[in-house]
Design a protein around this motif. Sequence first.
Motif, PDB file in Angstrom:
ATOM      1  N   ARG A  21       0.833  -1.205   0.000  1.00 55.40           N
ATOM      2  CA  ARG A  21       0.000   0.000   0.000  1.00 55.40           C
ATOM      3  C   ARG A  21       0.869   1.257   0.000  1.00 55.40           C
ATOM      4  NH1 ARG A  21      -3.589   3.507  -1.405  1.00 55.40           N
ATOM      5  NH2 ARG A  21      -4.373   4.816   0.253  1.00 55.40           N
ATOM      6  N   LEU A  22       1.943   1.263   0.756  1.00 54.74           N
ATOM      7  CA  LEU A  22       2.821   2.433   0.803  1.00 54.74           C
ATOM      8  C   LEU A  22       3.472   2.695  -0.554  1.00 54.74           C
ATOM      9  CD1 LEU A  22       4.376   1.831   4.316  1.00 54.74           C
ATOM     10  CD2 LEU A  22       2.802   3.692   3.671  1.00 54.74           C
ATOM     11  N   VAL A  23       3.847   1.649  -1.259  1.00 49.67           N
ATOM     12  CA  VAL A  23       4.426   1.815  -2.593  1.00 49.67           C
ATOM     13  C   VAL A  23       3.380   2.406  -3.542  1.00 49.67           C
ATOM     14  CG1 VAL A  23       5.320   0.563  -4.601  1.00 49.67           C
ATOM     15  CG2 VAL A  23       6.256   0.114  -2.333  1.00 49.67           C
ATOM     16  N   GLU A  24       2.133   1.981  -3.428  1.00 51.12           N
ATOM     17  CA  GLU A  24       1.058   2.577  -4.248  1.00 51.12           C
ATOM     18  C   GLU A  24       0.961   4.080  -4.000  1.00 51.12           C
ATOM     19  OE1 GLU A  24      -2.546   0.574  -3.205  1.00 51.12           O
ATOM     20  OE2 GLU A  24      -2.086  -1.205  -4.390  1.00 51.12           O
ATOM     21  N   ILE A  25       1.010   4.469  -2.726  1.00 53.33           N
ATOM     22  CA  ILE A  25       0.939   5.894  -2.383  1.00 53.33           C
ATOM     23  C   ILE A  25       2.153   6.624  -2.957  1.00 53.33           C
ATOM     24  CG2 ILE A  25       0.944   7.581  -0.504  1.00 53.33           C
ATOM     25  CD1 ILE A  25      -0.522   5.417   1.198  1.00 53.33           C
ATOM     26  N   LEU A  26       3.340   6.031  -2.821  1.00 55.74           N
ATOM     27  CA  LEU A  26       4.556   6.671  -3.340  1.00 55.74           C
ATOM     28  C   LEU A  26       4.495   6.878  -4.847  1.00 55.74           C
ATOM     29  CD1 LEU A  26       7.468   5.058  -1.324  1.00 55.74           C
ATOM     30  CD2 LEU A  26       6.759   7.453  -1.322  1.00 55.74           C
ATOM     31  N   ARG A  27       3.936   5.934  -5.554  1.00 59.01           N
ATOM     32  CA  ARG A  27       3.817   6.101  -7.012  1.00 59.01           C
ATOM     33  C   ARG A  27       2.941   7.310  -7.328  1.00 59.01           C
ATOM     34  NH1 ARG A  27       3.343  -0.259  -7.870  1.00 59.01           N
ATOM     35  NH2 ARG A  27       5.575  -0.688  -8.050  1.00 59.01           N
ATOM     36  N   THR A  28       1.891   7.494  -6.557  1.00 55.91           N
ATOM     37  CA  THR A  28       1.011   8.652  -6.739  1.00 55.91           C
ATOM     38  C   THR A  28       1.728   9.945  -6.374  1.00 55.91           C
ATOM     39  OG1 THR A  28      -0.930   7.297  -6.302  1.00 55.91           O
ATOM     40  CG2 THR A  28      -1.192   9.678  -6.061  1.00 55.91           C
ATOM     41  N   THR A  29       2.424   9.955  -5.234  1.00 58.48           N
ATOM     42  CA  THR A  29       3.107  11.181  -4.818  1.00 58.48           C
ATOM     43  C   THR A  29       4.272  11.511  -5.749  1.00 58.48           C
ATOM     44  OG1 THR A  29       4.515  10.049  -3.197  1.00 58.48           O
ATOM     45  CG2 THR A  29       2.424  10.954  -2.393  1.00 58.48           C
ATOM     46  N   LEU A  31       4.241  11.054  -9.038  1.00 57.14           N
ATOM     47  CA  LEU A  31       3.626  11.708 -10.202  1.00 57.14           C
ATOM     48  C   LEU A  31       3.116  13.106  -9.867  1.00 57.14           C
ATOM     49  CD1 LEU A  31       1.654   8.684 -11.687  1.00 57.14           C
ATOM     50  CD2 LEU A  31       3.748   9.734 -12.588  1.00 57.14           C
ATOM     51  N   ARG A  32       2.579  13.268  -8.688  1.00 60.47           N
ATOM     52  CA  ARG A  32       1.973  14.548  -8.306  1.00 60.47           C
ATOM     53  C   ARG A  32       2.987  15.567  -7.791  1.00 60.47           C
ATOM     54  NH1 ARG A  32      -3.162  15.896  -4.483  1.00 60.47           N
ATOM     55  NH2 ARG A  32      -2.393  17.921  -3.847  1.00 60.47           N
ATOM     56  N   ASP A  33       3.938  15.092  -6.977  1.00 65.82           N
ATOM     57  CA  ASP A  33       4.819  15.997  -6.234  1.00 65.82           C
ATOM     58  C   ASP A  33       6.305  15.797  -6.508  1.00 65.82           C
ATOM     59  OD1 ASP A  33       2.464  16.764  -4.821  1.00 65.82           O
ATOM     60  OD2 ASP A  33       2.757  15.089  -3.437  1.00 65.82           O
ATOM     61  N   ALA A  34       6.652  14.838  -7.367  1.00 64.09           N
ATOM     62  CA  ALA A  34       8.052  14.467  -7.584  1.00 64.09           C
ATOM     63  C   ALA A  34       8.692  14.009  -6.275  1.00 64.09           C
ATOM     64  CB  ALA A  34       8.847  15.587  -8.224  1.00 64.09           C
ATOM     65  N   TYR A  35       7.922  13.259  -5.487  1.00 60.08           N
ATOM     66  CA  TYR A  35       8.429  12.625  -4.264  1.00 60.08           C
ATOM     67  C   TYR A  35       7.951  11.192  -4.220  1.00 60.08           C
ATOM     68  CZ  TYR A  35       9.553  11.269   0.400  1.00 60.08           C
ATOM     69  OH  TYR A  35      10.086  10.591   1.461  1.00 60.08           O
ATOM     70  N   PRO A  36       8.860  10.251  -4.171  1.00 59.64           N
ATOM     71  CA  PRO A  36      10.302  10.458  -4.199  1.00 59.64           C
ATOM     72  C   PRO A  36      10.753  11.039  -5.543  1.00 59.64           C
ATOM     73  CG  PRO A  36       9.793   8.121  -4.319  1.00 59.64           C
ATOM     74  CD  PRO A  36       8.507   8.832  -4.131  1.00 59.64           C
ATOM     75  N   PHE A  37      11.917  11.638  -5.524  1.00 65.72           N
ATOM     76  CA  PHE A  37      12.408  12.320  -6.714  1.00 65.72           C
ATOM     77  C   PHE A  37      12.566  11.369  -7.898  1.00 65.72           C
ATOM     78  CE2 PHE A  37      15.995  13.981  -9.253  1.00 65.72           C
ATOM     79  CZ  PHE A  37      15.373  15.134  -9.718  1.00 65.72           C
ATOM     80  N   ARG A  38      13.119  10.211  -7.643  1.00 62.83           N
ATOM     81  CA  ARG A  38      13.321   9.217  -8.710  1.00 62.83           C
ATOM     82  C   ARG A  38      12.183   8.197  -8.675  1.00 62.83           C
ATOM     83  NH1 ARG A  38      18.992   9.453  -6.783  1.00 62.83           N
ATOM     84  NH2 ARG A  38      20.127  10.580  -8.373  1.00 62.83           N
ATOM     85  N   PRO A  39      11.574   7.901  -9.819  1.00 63.66           N
ATOM     86  CA  PRO A  39      10.450   6.959  -9.823  1.00 63.66           C
ATOM     87  C   PRO A  39      10.826   5.575  -9.319  1.00 63.66           C
ATOM     88  CG  PRO A  39      11.100   7.520 -12.073  1.00 63.66           C
ATOM     89  CD  PRO A  39      11.880   8.406 -11.157  1.00 63.66           C
ATOM     90  N   GLU A  40      12.053   5.139  -9.558  1.00 69.69           N
ATOM     91  CA  GLU A  40      12.458   3.807  -9.099  1.00 69.69           C
ATOM     92  C   GLU A  40      12.544   3.706  -7.581  1.00 69.69           C
ATOM     93  OE1 GLU A  40      16.285   6.017 -10.262  1.00 69.69           O
ATOM     94  OE2 GLU A  40      14.286   5.791 -11.108  1.00 69.69           O
ATOM     95  N   ALA A  41      12.528   4.845  -6.886  1.00 64.88           N
ATOM     96  CA  ALA A  41      12.548   4.824  -5.424  1.00 64.88           C
ATOM     97  C   ALA A  41      11.188   4.466  -4.833  1.00 64.88           C
ATOM     98  CB  ALA A  41      13.022   6.172  -4.878  1.00 64.88           C
ATOM     99  N   ILE A  80      14.204  12.935  10.129  1.00 66.18           N
ATOM    100  CA  ILE A  80      12.864  12.522   9.736  1.00 66.18           C
ATOM    101  C   ILE A  80      12.920  12.180   8.256  1.00 66.18           C
ATOM    102  CG2 ILE A  80      10.472  13.278   9.464  1.00 66.18           C
ATOM    103  CD1 ILE A  80      10.938  14.974  12.010  1.00 66.18           C
ATOM    104  N   VAL A  81      12.577  10.935   7.932  1.00 68.56           N
ATOM    105  CA  VAL A  81      12.687  10.437   6.563  1.00 68.56           C
ATOM    106  C   VAL A  81      11.395   9.735   6.157  1.00 68.56           C
ATOM    107  CG1 VAL A  81      15.204  10.148   6.702  1.00 68.56           C
ATOM    108  CG2 VAL A  81      13.719   8.228   7.270  1.00 68.56           C
ATOM    109  N   ARG A  82      11.236   9.561   4.841  1.00 71.04           N
ATOM    110  CA  ARG A  82      10.113   8.797   4.278  1.00 71.04           C
ATOM    111  C   ARG A  82       8.776   9.295   4.813  1.00 71.04           C
ATOM    112  NH1 ARG A  82      14.660   7.964   2.613  1.00 71.04           N
ATOM    113  NH2 ARG A  82      15.503   5.926   2.134  1.00 71.04           N
ATOM    114  N   SER A 176      12.122  13.536   1.744  1.00 65.95           N
ATOM    115  CA  SER A 176      12.965  13.200   2.870  1.00 65.95           C
ATOM    116  C   SER A 176      14.167  12.455   2.361  1.00 65.95           C
ATOM    117  CB  SER A 176      12.186  12.361   3.866  1.00 65.95           C
ATOM    118  OG  SER A 176      11.708  11.198   3.247  1.00 65.95           O
ATOM    119  N   ALA A 177      15.077  12.217   3.275  1.00 65.29           N
ATOM    120  CA  ALA A 177      16.298  11.596   2.827  1.00 65.29           C
ATOM    121  C   ALA A 177      16.867  10.727   3.909  1.00 65.29           C
ATOM    122  CB  ALA A 177      17.305  12.674   2.454  1.00 65.29           C
TER     123      ALA A 177
END
Length: 195
Positions: A21-29, A31-41, A80-82, A176-177
């Motif tokens: 579920r978290l990876v699904e959210i990251l894929r959305t963020t 596309l929307r916010d460039a977070y994470p910066f790299r899509p493979e992240a 504070i990360v992720r 975050s980093a």
Amino acid sequence: MAHATLDGVLIREREAADLHRLVEILRTTHLRDAYPFRPEAAAPGWLVRHSGPSWVLTVDDVVVGHVALDRSDPQRGAEIVRYFLAPQARGTGGASMLLRHALHHAIPDGRDPWLVVMPHNVAAIAVYESAGFVPDGEGGWTDPDGTWHRVLRYRFSGPVEGQGVVDAPSAPSAPSAGGRPPAGAGPGQVAGRTG
């Protein structure tokens, strides 16, 4: 173990079953916010690459957000990360709740908690500054192709309770980093990996 609850809202430790579920959210963020910066992240490996605890925010048992601490460098304090929230859950106060939770766990380290954010994420920067984070330097990394990526470092200096932490209605996920420079980072650059 649950750490905080409020009418269907729960903050609990992240479990392996949450990663999909978290990876699904990251894929959305991404596309929307460039977070994470790299899509493979937007992958489970990136989510778990930190040295410290992590939590998820759930609403009616659905995971909608995440935050973690990286304590890999005790001299610098907890990073504070992720930290991110599903777009449909923004503006509800959940991001504030999640950030306060992480700060409560980070502050006992005896050093100010900190984070990094990419300059394009102005809404996240506004949220951090409203929450009591202050600028504390900048740096970045250079990709193998020579592209420089700038990051801003923020240190927490505000109160955790009360009005110190806010949730902007349209604030994007907070870049975050981790505590180490990414591959290709040169000497003297801010440690920080934005994905």
